[in-house]
Design a protein around this motif. Structure first.
Motif, PDB file in Angstrom:
ATOM      1  N   UNK A 321      67.470 -12.033  55.198  1.00  0.00           N
ATOM      2  CA  UNK A 321      67.823 -13.113  56.126  1.00  0.00           C
ATOM      3  C   UNK A 321      68.807 -14.098  55.500  1.00  0.00           C
ATOM      4  N   UNK A 322      68.628 -14.374  54.196  1.00  0.00           N
ATOM      5  CA  UNK A 322      69.476 -15.367  53.543  1.00  0.00           C
ATOM      6  C   UNK A 322      70.915 -14.902  53.381  1.00  0.00           C
ATOM      7  N   UNK A 341      74.706 -22.199  62.355  1.00  0.00           N
ATOM      8  CA  UNK A 341      73.607 -21.953  61.417  1.00  0.00           C
ATOM      9  C   UNK A 341      72.686 -23.160  61.284  1.00  0.00           C
ATOM     10  N   UNK A 342      73.142 -24.331  61.738  1.00  0.00           N
ATOM     11  CA  UNK A 342      72.367 -25.563  61.499  1.00  0.00           C
ATOM     12  C   UNK A 342      71.076 -25.670  62.310  1.00  0.00           C
ATOM     13  N   UNK A 343      70.991 -25.235  63.587  1.00  0.00           N
ATOM     14  CA  UNK A 343      69.708 -25.352  64.301  1.00  0.00           C
ATOM     15  C   UNK A 343      68.562 -24.606  63.636  1.00  0.00           C
ATOM     16  N   UNK A 344      68.872 -23.491  62.985  1.00  0.00           N
ATOM     17  CA  UNK A 344      67.825 -22.765  62.264  1.00  0.00           C
ATOM     18  C   UNK A 344      67.210 -23.628  61.178  1.00  0.00           C
ATOM     19  N   UNK A 345      68.025 -24.478  60.573  1.00  0.00           N
ATOM     20  CA  UNK A 345      67.506 -25.404  59.575  1.00  0.00           C
ATOM     21  C   UNK A 345      66.530 -26.403  60.174  1.00  0.00           C
ATOM     22  N   UNK A 346      66.827 -26.873  61.403  1.00  0.00           N
ATOM     23  CA  UNK A 346      65.918 -27.804  62.077  1.00  0.00           C
ATOM     24  C   UNK A 346      64.570 -27.148  62.367  1.00  0.00           C
ATOM     25  N   UNK A 347      64.599 -25.869  62.759  1.00  0.00           N
ATOM     26  CA  UNK A 347      63.355 -25.140  62.997  1.00  0.00           C
ATOM     27  C   UNK A 347      62.540 -25.049  61.708  1.00  0.00           C
ATOM     28  N   UNK A 348      63.221 -24.758  60.602  1.00  0.00           N
ATOM     29  CA  UNK A 348      62.543 -24.676  59.315  1.00  0.00           C
ATOM     30  C   UNK A 348      61.907 -25.991  58.918  1.00  0.00           C
ATOM     31  N   UNK A 372      52.438 -19.979  61.505  1.00  0.00           N
ATOM     32  CA  UNK A 372      53.897 -20.003  61.317  1.00  0.00           C
ATOM     33  C   UNK A 372      54.510 -18.614  61.450  1.00  0.00           C
ATOM     34  N   UNK A 373      53.716 -17.583  61.187  1.00  0.00           N
ATOM     35  CA  UNK A 373      54.236 -16.221  61.270  1.00  0.00           C
ATOM     36  C   UNK A 373      54.462 -15.766  62.711  1.00  0.00           C
ATOM     37  N   UNK A 374      53.738 -16.342  63.642  1.00  0.00           N
ATOM     38  CA  UNK A 374      53.802 -15.865  65.031  1.00  0.00           C
ATOM     39  C   UNK A 374      55.209 -15.948  65.620  1.00  0.00           C
ATOM     40  N   UNK A 375      55.896 -17.114  65.566  1.00  0.00           N
ATOM     41  CA  UNK A 375      57.260 -17.144  66.113  1.00  0.00           C
ATOM     42  C   UNK A 375      58.231 -16.231  65.371  1.00  0.00           C
ATOM     43  N   UNK A 402      63.014 -17.219  63.869  1.00  0.00           N
ATOM     44  CA  UNK A 402      62.628 -16.445  62.683  1.00  0.00           C
ATOM     45  C   UNK A 402      62.418 -17.379  61.483  1.00  0.00           C
ATOM     46  N   UNK A 403      63.168 -18.476  61.448  1.00  0.00           N
ATOM     47  CA  UNK A 403      63.068 -19.401  60.320  1.00  0.00           C
ATOM     48  C   UNK A 403      61.742 -20.112  60.209  1.00  0.00           C
ATOM     49  N   UNK A 404      60.892 -20.032  61.236  1.00  0.00           N
ATOM     50  CA  UNK A 404      59.603 -20.723  61.188  1.00  0.00           C
ATOM     51  C   UNK A 404      58.717 -20.204  60.065  1.00  0.00           C
TER      52      UNK A 404
END
Length: 530
Positions: A321-322, A341-348, A372-375, A402-404
């Motif tokens: 993923x990285x 790519x930035x919204x994925x950071x907000x999810x994390x 956290x694994x579910x999403x 996926x970043x969750x």
């Protein structure tokens, strides 16, 4: 077992008639008591005990109010978590700089790029055990700061080469230098914070992965507009991030405390209060002696290997993923990819904050991982199911959620901090966890092969299978900890009856065990966090 304690240095008072329970194994087969002998000539024996006993006695002699503890916690929070966050943000930026460089003119392509990505984790794996045992013998914050400054220099040097060899070597050195970061930060948090505070503090610095994703995306996006520079854009990234690492390393050298004993931003009374706050958790602070029995226990504890397995299952996807799952695969331009790519950071960030809060609030460590694994499992299923489709919105959503799962590693860190005692055992378990992290990322980069580009469908399927397996493993880990707690409760009740102890006697023995640098198996008063 005989514990010899210096009366003057450790302020133990008159303990010559005191008794403590001996170390016990998991099944509590041996049930006996042993004397703590006090000797004024035993200064050289204090290396077997916890460093905290240079500040406090074997039993609590000073009581602090909750208001005093709250003020102290706020003072700690203004120093330790921000520095931890800065370190972790810098590490993540440096580790993922290759991802930004790959779309900004990085000269290495194809399998060569895979090897450069792989080299970081090879260096990490080679050095994680030596660096942790070295750090145990030294002042850990100073050791950490020196490593950060060194990796900042190496980072800047990556602006020089143009061929595979030098990039491979510099990335390998980066992995070696950064391998001490997470284990040391976990140790520092466990020295200063109670168990029900640790998960939040660990996730506070871990959420810097998401923050770094946002900051790095915007930095790279801004650099991408520089059309007149005589320096290649990817080189600018390396120079900027290397310089940032050097500044953070200097800050750590100046302000990060090595342990409560060496927390010079606190008064002596506050340092004593820090130690008394964590006495009941039975986790201890620090011991400079590498103990063979604790090392053996670490590698024979089934929970250690389940944590290692959990780390593998949750981080094999991380390597791919990285470096390989990008919105550019959906037809977006390089500049659009950087900003998207930035919204994925907000999810994390959101996932880390929520999981850390839930973990401390409910006294749970593995359930937040499962949630956290579910999403992430849903997102991986969407990427597989929508492969080759033109539904960009749905694919973007899948990449974001996926970043969750990223917060799972933070909670595994908190699991280690709350469920491991004995300093050598802590160091070993943390090193094994990070070694597994490296192996997972090495395997992860090799599951995303050039022949599968750009969709990498096999890699996406691997994410789905591995994380689904981890979901069920979480409940096994939880069951084992609850079972061990029931065994300890039963043993203490038997010990109490055999010795004719009152509740006050049990509490006295619990206090005396807190800073003997015993492992969680040896200490009958240690309580596991499920």
């Amino acid at each position: 077992m005989s514990n010899v304690v210096d009366k003057d240095i450790l302020q133990t008072g008159d303990l010559s008639a005191g008794h403590v329970a001996s170390p016990i194994n998991e099944d509590h087969d041996e049930k006996k008591t042993t004397d703590i002998k006090v000797s004024s000539a035993a200064v050289d024996q204090t290396e077997n005990l916890d460093e905290a006993l240079q500040l406090v006695g074997m039993e609590r002699t000073v009581n602090f109010s909750e208001e005093e503890y709250t003020r102290l916690r706020w003072k700690l929070d203004f120093c330790i978590p921000p520095l931890c966050a800065a370190v972790y943000c810098t590490q993540y930026l440096d580790k993922t700089a290759l991802n930004y460089a790959s779309i900004m003119g990085f000269p290495i392509k194809g399998q060569g790029y895979n090897l450069v990505a792989l080299s970081f984790y090879v260096g990490f794996l080679i050095w994680v055990f030596p660096t942790m045992y070295i750090s145990q013998r030294l002042r850990i914050a100073k050791y950490l700061g020196c490593n950060i400054v060194a990796w900042g220099v190496i980072m800047m040097l990556q602006a020089i080469p143009h061929t595979l060899g030098p990039f491979f070597v510099t990335r390998l050195l980066l992995g070696m230098l950064e391998s001490c970061v997470a284990p040391i930060l976990i140790l520092i948090i466990s020295m200063f914070y109670k168990k029900n505070e640790q998960a939040r503090r660990i996730t506070w610095f871990y959420l810097m992965n998401g923050t770094a994703s946002i900051v790095g995306g915007f930095i790279a996006y801004g650099v991408s507009f520089d059309a007149n520079s005589s320096i290649a854009k990817y080189k600018i990234i390396y120079l900027l991030l290397g310089g940032l690492a050097i500044l953070v390393g200097i800050a750590v050298l100046i302000w990060m405390p090595d342990s409560p004993l060496h927390a010079h931003f606190l008064t002596k009374e506050e340092r004593i209060a820090v130690v008394e706050r964590i006495r009941d958790d039975q986790g201890g602070t620090e011991n400079k002696t590498i103990k063979k029995d604790q090392l053996i226990e670490a590698v024979t504890d089934i929970r250690t290997w389940l944590v290692v397995l959990s780390t593998l299952l949750t981080n094999i996807p991380n390597g791919g993923l990285a470096n390989f799952i990008s919105t550019q695969n959906f037809g977006y331009t390089a500049k659009q990819t950087l900003i998207l790519s930035t919204p994925g950071g907000l999810i994390g960030i959101a996932s880390a904050v929520l999981c850390g809060w839930y973990s401390d609030k409910k006294g749970e460590r593995v359930l937040p991982i499962a949630w956290a694994l579910i999403p992430t499992i849903i997102g991986a299923a969407m990427l597989v199911g929508l492969d080759g489709s033109d539904k960009k919105g749905a694919l973007l959503f899948a990449i974001y959620i996926i970043g969750a799962y990223g917060s799972s590693l933070a909670i595994l860190y908190a699991y280690n901090a709350s469920n491991t005692s004995g300093h050598t055992k802590k160091v070993t378990v943390n090193a094994m966890t990070l070694a597994a992290f490296c192996v997972a990322n090495i395997v992860g980069t090799e599951t995303f092969l050039p022949k599968d580009a750009p969709q990498y469908i096999q890699g996406k399927i691997s994410i789905l299978v591995l994380l689904s397996s981890q979901f069920f493993l979480c409940f096994i880990l939880r069951w084992i900890n609850l079972r061990l707690n029931r065994k300890k409760q039963k043993f203490i009740a038997e010990l109490k009856a055999a010795n004719g102890w009152t509740d006050a006697d049990v509490e006295r023995e619990r206090q005396r065990h807190a800073f003997l640098d015993m492992t969680d198996h040896q200490n009958p008063y240690f309580v596991y966090t499920a």
